[in-house]
Motif scaffolding. Structure first.
Motif, PDB file in Angstrom:
ATOM      1  N   TRP A  67      73.040  42.817  11.678  1.00 59.93           N
ATOM      2  CA  TRP A  67      72.110  43.935  11.856  1.00 59.93           C
ATOM      3  C   TRP A  67      72.827  45.268  12.002  1.00 59.93           C
ATOM      4  CZ3 TRP A  67      67.513  44.027  10.136  1.00 59.93           C
ATOM      5  CH2 TRP A  67      66.838  42.834   9.954  1.00 59.93           C
ATOM      6  N   VAL A  68      74.006  45.270  12.578  1.00 59.62           N
ATOM      7  CA  VAL A  68      74.770  46.515  12.680  1.00 59.62           C
ATOM      8  C   VAL A  68      75.129  47.014  11.280  1.00 59.62           C
ATOM      9  CG1 VAL A  68      76.962  47.518  13.446  1.00 59.62           C
ATOM     10  CG2 VAL A  68      75.578  46.185  15.031  1.00 59.62           C
ATOM     11  N   ILE A  69      75.468  46.095  10.384  1.00 60.08           N
ATOM     12  CA  ILE A  69      75.731  46.489   8.990  1.00 60.08           C
ATOM     13  C   ILE A  69      74.479  47.131   8.394  1.00 60.08           C
ATOM     14  CG2 ILE A  69      76.184  45.605   6.666  1.00 60.08           C
ATOM     15  CD1 ILE A  69      77.998  43.481   8.077  1.00 60.08           C
ATOM     16  N   LYS A  88      71.517  52.197   6.778  1.00 65.25           N
ATOM     17  CA  LYS A  88      70.315  53.036   6.915  1.00 65.25           C
ATOM     18  C   LYS A  88      70.596  54.369   7.597  1.00 65.25           C
ATOM     19  CE  LYS A  88      66.809  50.508   5.469  1.00 65.25           C
ATOM     20  NZ  LYS A  88      66.016  50.914   4.335  1.00 65.25           N
ATOM     21  N   LEU A  89      71.411  54.335   8.645  1.00 65.43           N
ATOM     22  CA  LEU A  89      71.577  55.502   9.506  1.00 65.43           C
ATOM     23  C   LEU A  89      72.929  56.193   9.380  1.00 65.43           C
ATOM     24  CD1 LEU A  89      70.021  53.874  12.686  1.00 65.43           C
ATOM     25  CD2 LEU A  89      68.885  55.382  11.049  1.00 65.43           C
ATOM     26  N   GLY A  90      73.881  55.531   8.776  1.00 69.43           N
ATOM     27  CA  GLY A  90      75.205  56.133   8.646  1.00 69.43           C
ATOM     28  C   GLY A  90      75.799  56.484   9.993  1.00 69.43           C
ATOM     29  N   SER A  91      76.276  57.700  10.102  1.00 69.19           N
ATOM     30  CA  SER A  91      76.947  58.129  11.338  1.00 69.19           C
ATOM     31  C   SER A  91      76.020  58.877  12.293  1.00 69.19           C
ATOM     32  CB  SER A  91      78.149  59.000  10.987  1.00 69.19           C
ATOM     33  OG  SER A  91      77.709  60.165  10.321  1.00 69.19           O
ATOM     34  N   ALA A  92      74.716  58.736  12.104  1.00 67.84           N
ATOM     35  CA  ALA A  92      73.759  59.412  12.992  1.00 67.84           C
ATOM     36  C   ALA A  92      73.839  58.876  14.420  1.00 67.84           C
ATOM     37  CB  ALA A  92      72.339  59.263  12.465  1.00 67.84           C
ATOM     38  N   ILE A  93      74.256  57.622  14.549  1.00 68.81           N
ATOM     39  CA  ILE A  93      74.465  57.034  15.869  1.00 68.81           C
ATOM     40  C   ILE A  93      75.860  56.419  15.906  1.00 68.81           C
ATOM     41  CG2 ILE A  93      72.007  56.606  16.238  1.00 68.81           C
ATOM     42  CD1 ILE A  93      72.478  53.671  15.686  1.00 68.81           C
ATOM     43  N   THR A 152      70.945  60.357  23.944  1.00 67.24           N
ATOM     44  CA  THR A 152      71.829  61.388  24.494  1.00 67.24           C
ATOM     45  C   THR A 152      71.373  61.886  25.865  1.00 67.24           C
ATOM     46  OG1 THR A 152      70.674  63.092  23.237  1.00 67.24           O
ATOM     47  CG2 THR A 152      72.653  62.152  22.239  1.00 67.24           C
ATOM     48  N   ASP A 153      70.104  61.661  26.214  1.00 72.24           N
ATOM     49  CA  ASP A 153      69.636  62.049  27.550  1.00 72.24           C
ATOM     50  C   ASP A 153      69.838  60.943  28.581  1.00 72.24           C
ATOM     51  OD1 ASP A 153      67.637  60.187  27.009  1.00 72.24           O
ATOM     52  OD2 ASP A 153      65.974  61.571  27.366  1.00 72.24           O
ATOM     53  N   GLY A 154      70.398  59.797  28.138  1.00 77.08           N
ATOM     54  CA  GLY A 154      70.658  58.688  29.045  1.00 77.08           C
ATOM     55  C   GLY A 154      69.589  57.610  29.034  1.00 77.08           C
ATOM     56  N   SER A 155      68.481  57.806  28.317  1.00 72.22           N
ATOM     57  CA  SER A 155      67.438  56.784  28.235  1.00 72.22           C
ATOM     58  C   SER A 155      67.993  55.526  27.578  1.00 72.22           C
ATOM     59  CB  SER A 155      66.247  57.286  27.419  1.00 72.22           C
ATOM     60  OG  SER A 155      65.650  58.391  28.041  1.00 72.22           O
ATOM     61  N   ILE A 156      67.630  54.376  28.142  1.00 69.96           N
ATOM     62  CA  ILE A 156      68.141  53.092  27.665  1.00 69.96           C
ATOM     63  C   ILE A 156      66.991  52.243  27.135  1.00 69.96           C
ATOM     64  CG2 ILE A 156      69.310  50.955  28.313  1.00 69.96           C
ATOM     65  CD1 ILE A 156      70.605  52.535  30.616  1.00 69.96           C
ATOM     66  N   TYR A 157      67.210  51.687  25.951  1.00 71.89           N
ATOM     67  CA  TYR A 157      66.264  50.746  25.346  1.00 71.89           C
ATOM     68  C   TYR A 157      67.031  49.466  25.090  1.00 71.89           C
ATOM     69  CZ  TYR A 157      63.686  55.031  24.694  1.00 71.89           C
ATOM     70  OH  TYR A 157      63.046  56.223  24.909  1.00 71.89           O
ATOM     71  N   LYS A 158      66.430  48.312  25.456  1.00 69.17           N
ATOM     72  CA  LYS A 158      67.126  47.035  25.352  1.00 69.17           C
ATOM     73  C   LYS A 158      66.424  46.094  24.380  1.00 69.17           C
ATOM     74  CE  LYS A 158      67.191  46.684  30.012  1.00 69.17           C
ATOM     75  NZ  LYS A 158      67.410  46.019  31.289  1.00 69.17           N
ATOM     76  N   GLY A 159      67.203  45.172  23.818  1.00 70.69           N
ATOM     77  CA  GLY A 159      66.667  44.126  22.964  1.00 70.69           C
ATOM     78  C   GLY A 159      65.977  44.683  21.727  1.00 70.69           C
ATOM     79  N   ALA A 160      64.803  44.140  21.422  1.00 69.67           N
ATOM     80  CA  ALA A 160      64.054  44.573  20.236  1.00 69.67           C
ATOM     81  C   ALA A 160      63.751  46.066  20.284  1.00 69.67           C
ATOM     82  CB  ALA A 160      62.759  43.774  20.117  1.00 69.67           C
ATOM     83  N   ARG A 161      63.507  46.581  21.463  1.00 73.53           N
ATOM     84  CA  ARG A 161      63.249  48.032  21.589  1.00 73.53           C
ATOM     85  C   ARG A 161      64.472  48.840  21.181  1.00 73.53           C
ATOM     86  NH1 ARG A 161      59.668  48.458  27.099  1.00 73.53           N
ATOM     87  NH2 ARG A 161      57.825  47.505  26.178  1.00 73.53           N
ATOM     88  N   SER A 162      65.654  48.325  21.431  1.00 79.64           N
ATOM     89  CA  SER A 162      66.866  49.061  21.029  1.00 79.64           C
ATOM     90  C   SER A 162      66.942  49.161  19.509  1.00 79.64           C
ATOM     91  CB  SER A 162      68.125  48.389  21.586  1.00 79.64           C
ATOM     92  OG  SER A 162      68.409  47.165  20.934  1.00 79.64           O
ATOM     93  N   ALA A 163      66.584  48.079  18.826  1.00 78.67           N
ATOM     94  CA  ALA A 163      66.590  48.095  17.366  1.00 78.67           C
ATOM     95  C   ALA A 163      65.537  49.074  16.835  1.00 78.67           C
ATOM     96  CB  ALA A 163      66.319  46.690  16.832  1.00 78.67           C
ATOM     97  N   TYR A 164      64.347  48.983  17.366  1.00 74.83           N
ATOM     98  CA  TYR A 164      63.266  49.866  16.914  1.00 74.83           C
ATOM     99  C   TYR A 164      63.609  51.324  17.166  1.00 74.83           C
ATOM    100  CZ  TYR A 164      58.689  52.033  16.552  1.00 74.83           C
ATOM    101  OH  TYR A 164      57.663  52.855  16.202  1.00 74.83           O
ATOM    102  N   ARG A 165      64.039  51.618  18.351  1.00 72.88           N
ATOM    103  CA  ARG A 165      64.329  53.012  18.726  1.00 72.88           C
ATOM    104  C   ARG A 165      65.481  53.590  17.907  1.00 72.88           C
ATOM    105  NH1 ARG A 165      61.574  57.127  21.200  1.00 72.88           N
ATOM    106  NH2 ARG A 165      63.107  58.642  21.870  1.00 72.88           N
ATOM    107  N   SER A 166      66.455  52.785  17.584  1.00 74.88           N
ATOM    108  CA  SER A 166      67.593  53.291  16.817  1.00 74.88           C
ATOM    109  C   SER A 166      67.182  53.709  15.412  1.00 74.88           C
ATOM    110  CB  SER A 166      68.692  52.236  16.738  1.00 74.88           C
ATOM    111  OG  SER A 166      68.303  51.147  15.934  1.00 74.88           O
ATOM    112  N   LEU A 167      66.127  53.131  14.897  1.00 73.48           N
ATOM    113  CA  LEU A 167      65.676  53.450  13.542  1.00 73.48           C
ATOM    114  C   LEU A 167      64.761  54.663  13.491  1.00 73.48           C
ATOM    115  CD1 LEU A 167      65.063  49.838  12.235  1.00 73.48           C
ATOM    116  CD2 LEU A 167      66.938  51.372  11.623  1.00 73.48           C
ATOM    117  N   TYR A 168      64.326  55.155  14.660  1.00 66.45           N
ATOM    118  CA  TYR A 168      63.387  56.282  14.659  1.00 66.45           C
ATOM    119  C   TYR A 168      63.815  57.401  15.525  1.00 66.45           C
ATOM    120  CZ  TYR A 168      60.511  53.064  12.184  1.00 66.45           C
ATOM    121  OH  TYR A 168      60.053  52.186  11.237  1.00 66.45           O
TER     122      TYR A 168
END
Length: 82
Positions: free
Chosen positions: A25-27, A32-37, A66-82
């Motif tokens: 999934w990291v690949i 999808k996101l390149g170096s955005a994250i 960047t504000d320190g908010s943490i998303y875990k598990g499936a939410r981390s995947a979803y949030r990283s894409l948006y």
């Protein structure tokens, strides 16, 4: 939930470097996101976030804004894409 040590200057996706499913999934995210994250294994990143219990990193991926908010598990995947 927030960390007191937010990443700068971009968000970071922290994943288990020993998990082949995670690596797949990291690949995908990198395509999808390149170096955005920033992409880091918890084995490398855990010491930079001492206010997050290492056991938490063993259980699920983490996306830290960047504000320190943490998303875990499936939410981390979803949030990283948006």
């Amino acid at each position: 939930m927030k960390t007191n040590i937010p990443p700068f200057p971009k968000p970071v996706l922290i994943w288990d470097g020993e998990c082949e499913f995670c690596a797949f999934w990291v690949i995908f995210w990198k395509e999808k996101l390149g170096s955005a994250i920033e992409y880091r294994t918890f084995q490398d990143a855990a010491q930079d976030f001492p206010d997050i219990n290492k056991r938490e990193f063993l259980v699920a991926s983490h996306f830290i804004e960047t504000d320190g908010s943490i998303y875990k598990g499936a939410r981390s995947a979803y949030r990283s894409l948006y």
